[in-house]
Design a protein around this motif. Structure first.
Motif, PDB file in Angstrom:
ATOM      1  N   GLU A   1      -0.693  10.155  -6.502  1.00 36.91           N
ATOM      2  CA  GLU A   1      -1.260   9.647  -5.248  1.00 36.91           C
ATOM      3  C   GLU A   1      -0.331   9.964  -4.071  1.00 36.91           C
ATOM      4  OE1 GLU A   1      -3.190   5.420  -3.717  1.00 36.91           O
ATOM      5  OE2 GLU A   1      -1.928   5.436  -5.505  1.00 36.91           O
ATOM      6  N   VAL A   2       0.959   9.759  -4.272  1.00 40.67           N
ATOM      7  CA  VAL A   2       1.940  10.032  -3.216  1.00 40.67           C
ATOM      8  C   VAL A   2       2.031  11.538  -2.961  1.00 40.67           C
ATOM      9  CG1 VAL A   2       4.387   9.924  -2.609  1.00 40.67           C
ATOM     10  CG2 VAL A   2       3.265   7.932  -3.610  1.00 40.67           C
TER      11      VAL A   2
ATOM     12  N   ALA B   1       4.106   5.433   2.424  1.00 39.88           N
ATOM     13  CA  ALA B   1       4.567   6.822   2.327  1.00 39.88           C
ATOM     14  C   ALA B   1       4.346   7.575   3.637  1.00 39.88           C
ATOM     15  CB  ALA B   1       3.866   7.537   1.174  1.00 39.88           C
ATOM     16  N   ARG B   2       3.246   7.277   4.320  1.00 39.16           N
ATOM     17  CA  ARG B   2       2.977   7.934   5.609  1.00 39.16           C
ATOM     18  C   ARG B   2       3.963   7.498   6.688  1.00 39.16           C
ATOM     19  NH1 ARG B   2      -2.570   6.460   4.548  1.00 39.16           N
ATOM     20  NH2 ARG B   2      -3.633   8.231   3.623  1.00 39.16           N
TER      21      ARG B   2
ATOM     22  N   SER C   1      -0.167  13.786  -3.387  1.00 37.93           N
ATOM     23  CA  SER C   1      -1.380  14.300  -2.744  1.00 37.93           C
ATOM     24  C   SER C   1      -1.347  14.126  -1.228  1.00 37.93           C
ATOM     25  CB  SER C   1      -2.621  13.627  -3.328  1.00 37.93           C
ATOM     26  OG  SER C   1      -2.718  12.282  -2.887  1.00 37.93           O
ATOM     27  N   LEU C   2      -0.613  13.133  -0.761  1.00 42.16           N
ATOM     28  CA  LEU C   2      -0.496  12.929   0.686  1.00 42.16           C
ATOM     29  C   LEU C   2       0.219  14.092   1.369  1.00 42.16           C
ATOM     30  CD1 LEU C   2       0.605   9.190   0.843  1.00 42.16           C
ATOM     31  CD2 LEU C   2      -1.604  10.124   1.519  1.00 42.16           C
TER      32      LEU C   2
ATOM     33  N   ASP D   1       0.857  -1.182   0.000  1.00 43.00           N
ATOM     34  CA  ASP D   1       0.000   0.000   0.000  1.00 43.00           C
ATOM     35  C   ASP D   1       0.895   1.234   0.000  1.00 43.00           C
ATOM     36  OD1 ASP D   1      -1.729   2.103   0.493  1.00 43.00           O
ATOM     37  OD2 ASP D   1      -2.784   1.097   2.134  1.00 43.00           O
TER      38      ASP D   1
ATOM     39  N   LYS E   1       0.527   6.858  -9.705  1.00 42.00           N
ATOM     40  CA  LYS E   1       1.091   6.547  -8.385  1.00 42.00           C
ATOM     41  C   LYS E   1       1.816   7.753  -7.808  1.00 42.00           C
ATOM     42  CE  LYS E   1       3.185   2.582  -7.727  1.00 42.00           C
ATOM     43  NZ  LYS E   1       3.945   1.331  -7.925  1.00 42.00           N
TER      44      LYS E   1
ATOM     45  N   LYS F   1       0.237   4.423  -0.103  1.00 45.63           N
ATOM     46  CA  LYS F   1      -0.155   5.504   0.804  1.00 45.63           C
ATOM     47  C   LYS F   1       0.279   5.203   2.236  1.00 45.63           C
ATOM     48  CE  LYS F   1      -4.165   7.538  -1.455  1.00 45.63           C
ATOM     49  NZ  LYS F   1      -5.606   7.768  -1.341  1.00 45.63           N
ATOM     50  N   LYS F   2       0.036   3.988   2.667  1.00 42.90           N
ATOM     51  CA  LYS F   2       0.416   3.599   4.024  1.00 42.90           C
ATOM     52  C   LYS F   2       1.936   3.682   4.197  1.00 42.90           C
ATOM     53  CE  LYS F   2       0.369  -0.357   7.121  1.00 42.90           C
ATOM     54  NZ  LYS F   2       0.177  -1.795   7.184  1.00 42.90           N
TER      55      LYS F   2
ATOM     56  N   ASN G   1      -5.087  18.208   5.383  1.00 43.18           N
ATOM     57  CA  ASN G   1      -5.919  17.170   5.952  1.00 43.18           C
ATOM     58  C   ASN G   1      -7.079  17.738   6.778  1.00 43.18           C
ATOM     59  OD1 ASN G   1      -4.435  15.092   4.862  1.00 43.18           O
ATOM     60  ND2 ASN G   1      -3.015  15.015   6.609  1.00 43.18           N
TER      61      ASN G   1
END
Length: 166
Positions: free
Chosen positions: A153-154, A38-39, A156-157, A33, A150, A35-36, A162
């Motif tokens: 997506e990264v 990258a966080r 945007s985090l 994942d 991809k 997003k997970k 938020n």
């Protein structure tokens, strides 16, 4: 009957030989994942790999020895190559000056290639290894729409707020 036995023996030998040289994966494998990762990663950056090489001739000799004569019945891992890189953009974290990135010498890990751009998702160097450890969600950044999606997506985090609007 004899033909059936020979086929059975050949099948068993192929399965055994495949297990010796292949990466061993146990249990259910989930798709990483991005997003997970990258966080939770220490580093997320867009990089260009300039060079991939052995740090020492001893590492290269150890790889050649293990590749040509792998030990039987004993777990071992191949030495890692080292990648020199230039940073295009940091999305998260800090990259220490002069640090190298671990690049797998087999397809059992993240294999980096010279001249290629990547979105690096990684851990900082540990006490055991002075190189950045790329995670499996590290991906090449090329002209295809999948890698562009991809990357978006990264990004945007780290670029979108938020907080919710009233």
């Amino acid at each position: 009957m004899r033909h059936r036995i020979l086929r059975y023996i050949a099948s068993v030998l192929l399965l055994w030989a495949g297990g010796v040289n292949a990466c061993a994966i146990l249990g259910h494998v989930e798709r990483p994942d991005i997003k997970k990762d990258a966080r939770t990663a220490d580093i997320v950056a867009i990089i260009h790999v300039d060079q991939v090489e052995w740090r020492t001739s001893e590492e290269e000799a150890e790889f050649r020895r293990l590749w040509e004569r792998p030990p039987m019945g004993v777990e071992f891992s191949y030495p890692f190559l080292s990648a020199r890189f230039s940073v295009q953009r940091i999305l998260k974290g800090q990259i220490p000056d002069g640090v190298l990135i671990r690049s797998s010498s087999t397809n059992c890990g993240v294999v980096l290639r010279a001249g290629v751009d990547y979105v690096l998702v990684a851990s900082l160097p540990s006490e055991d290894d002075d190189r950045i450890q790329p995670w499996s969600t590290t991906f090449t950044l090329d002209a295809n729409p999948y890698s562009a999606a991809k990357l978006a997506e990264v990004e945007s985090l780290f670029t979108h707020s938020n907080t919710s609007s009233p």
